[in-house]
Design an enzyme around this catalytic site. Sequence first.
Site, PDB file in Angstrom:
ATOM      1  N   GLY A 327     -26.823 150.569  25.354  1.00  0.00           N
ATOM      2  CA  GLY A 327     -27.019 149.129  25.187  1.00  0.00           C
ATOM      3  C   GLY A 327     -27.804 148.850  23.936  1.00  0.00           C
ATOM      4  O   GLY A 327     -27.902 149.676  23.018  1.00  0.00           O
ATOM      5  N   GLY A 328     -28.385 147.664  23.905  1.00  0.00           N
ATOM      6  CA  GLY A 328     -29.122 147.258  22.719  1.00  0.00           C
ATOM      7  C   GLY A 328     -30.412 148.020  22.529  1.00  0.00           C
ATOM      8  O   GLY A 328     -30.980 148.017  21.431  1.00  0.00           O
ATOM      9  N   GLY A 330     -30.905 151.412  23.529  1.00  0.00           N
ATOM     10  CA  GLY A 330     -30.765 152.852  23.416  1.00  0.00           C
ATOM     11  C   GLY A 330     -29.564 153.392  24.165  1.00  0.00           C
ATOM     12  O   GLY A 330     -28.756 152.649  24.707  1.00  0.00           O
ATOM     13  N   THR A 331     -29.461 154.742  24.176  1.00  0.00           N
ATOM     14  CA  THR A 331     -28.385 155.458  24.861  1.00  0.00           C
ATOM     15  C   THR A 331     -28.975 156.266  26.008  1.00  0.00           C
ATOM     16  O   THR A 331     -30.047 156.864  25.865  1.00  0.00           O
ATOM     17  CB  THR A 331     -27.660 156.401  23.886  1.00  0.00           C
ATOM     18  N   LYS A 346     -33.325 158.359  28.300  1.00  0.00           N
ATOM     19  CA  LYS A 346     -32.969 157.252  27.416  1.00  0.00           C
ATOM     20  C   LYS A 346     -33.553 157.479  26.033  1.00  0.00           C
ATOM     21  O   LYS A 346     -34.760 157.674  25.878  1.00  0.00           O
ATOM     22  CB  LYS A 346     -33.478 155.928  27.987  1.00  0.00           C
ATOM     23  N   ASP A 442     -35.446 141.413  30.325  1.00  0.00           N
ATOM     24  CA  ASP A 442     -33.989 141.585  30.290  1.00  0.00           C
ATOM     25  C   ASP A 442     -33.451 141.757  31.713  1.00  0.00           C
ATOM     26  O   ASP A 442     -32.699 142.684  32.005  1.00  0.00           O
ATOM     27  CB  ASP A 442     -33.605 142.785  29.424  1.00  0.00           C
TER      28      ASP A 442
END
Length: 629
Positions: A327-328, A330-331, A346, A442
């Site tokens: 996502g915005g 990280g992976t 992450k 978020d």
Amino acid sequence: MPRYQQRLALLLLLLNLVEADGDAAGVPFGLPGCITSCGNVSVPYPFGTQLGCYLPGFNLTCNASYAPPRLHLAGGDGSLEIVDISLADSTVLLRDWRPLGDATSSSPGLHFLGDGQLLRREWDLASTALRGGPNVTRAGDATCPRDLGTTACHSRYSTCRATRTYSGNNNIGGYECTCDNGYQGNPYLTDGCQDIDECAVPANCFANCTNLPGGYRCLCPEGTVGNPYDPNGCVKPRDPHTGLIIGLGVGSGAMLLLLVLSIAFMIHRIMTRKKRIRQKFFKQNRGQLLQQLVCQRADISERMILTLDELEKATNNFDKARELGGGGHGTVYKGILSNLHVVAIKKSKIVIQREIDEFINEVAILSQINHRNIVKLHGCCLETEVPLLVYEFISNGTLYNHLHVEALVSLPWKDRVRIAVETARALAYLHSLASMPIIHRDVKSPNILLDDNLTVKLSDFGASRYIPIDQTGLDTTVQGTFGYLDPMYHSTGRLTEKSDVYSFGVILIELLTRKKPVTYRSLEGHGLVNHFTTLLSEGNLVCILDPQVLKEAGGEVIDIALLAAMCVKPIGEERPTMRLVEMTLESIHAAKEYASSDITEESVEDYVGVNDMSIGGTSEDTLQAMIDD
């Protein structure tokens, strides 16, 4: 007999054996569907006894009145019997059954010797395009020979040889085809010449034999020399310079030792440099600060700071196949730690130095969070340029994935209410931390993980921020997901706890309607929140509710709809706190839990009409009344 003549004789023997049994060996012998024998005689193409099975002039007759049948020249009187046809040397063996003195034939090249006598005669193929004299060979290919204007020689491993020429108007010549050296079979057929496995021929090679196309390689074994074609031809060499060999061996050993030491030194330098870089990142990422923050809890300190080596081992060097998503912020990778805990790792995208201190403080706080509805933080790694976070692994997907399926029915209403209650508990816990409240920033259905029992695990704190108790908000860069984002925070850039309340209200609307907040648009072009609150105030809530909710839910659906409307009010101060939202949901859940209800669409409309949003004063008063009820 010389050795080369022995090998030649053996090769010719093998060729004759294969020619005599070509079909059995899988080598093409005649055209498909054609008879290739008469009695005890093999009939290879271009000869044939059936129409379409031979070249012009090569047709033969098989006389079955004899036992065994006899093969004759077509059109003759049967006195000349064909006993053998050889492709290797382009000859036929004939037996003349006529009495002596009756031989009156004047055929060129044939001489009849008498009763039962055998004679061998050559044959060839006529050509009207032959150029050159006899015994001129030409390399074969798929249409060999090209310069003869014919396609009779089809094998690409064949050669053709001119056999005769005639001067005059017709300029007619003849030629014959043979397989190349190292090949056997019928050169007049496609793929008719097959490679010979010379290594299978006895006495060809007495050492290491390797078959090659059209030949073979025979070499003495490693460490021996001599003649590999003799039974005892390969022997170990005798070296008179033993001292030189020993000296060279010692020198080679010293060179090898020096090479090993050099490699070890280079590895040591690389590892030392790698360690310095990791220490640099650890210091840059304020690892000492994290150690100080967790030093009071030895158990946290020991497990909190993880090494990069352990995480690389857990993820197979961050293999792309281990990616769970991104996502915005990280992976996320799936990994297995040395203690066999399955975790989600992450890789954050935080690279701005001024945010590192806040990040470390946040990690220190999250490490001490112990709530059943919040994903547990196992630790972090600070030895990379970008810090790595290690969470517990939740295997059952997200609320978004469970809710928005293509089927008409998704999550049962009772599970939706329980998920809403558990999410509210998690957010209220974060907002109510005594030391330092945390704002998630978020909150959305993709960040609400569900375990195997559909228990909520709130995740993705990559955008989260803490707010000191003596402050009411925090000025920061706007971050979040469109559709869930607080419009007041979006316009002012001031982050407060009420921003999470707004996002949670959107999730309540999502649970009620099963609409996607990010992409939903009404016919008038309004987003999900505006359309929902408008229909609620007009008493037309049934127009947007999920049909499954209308079927399974009771009167609590109106209470939750009113609660959602209060959470998404445009002005943050008019929204309730997450603690009050949690208490209200728990009250609704306790009073209405799994109770059967006969509520219909008409009763929902009546209920909404009575409970207009303008009635009830402030959000706190209205919610307190709902709790008291």
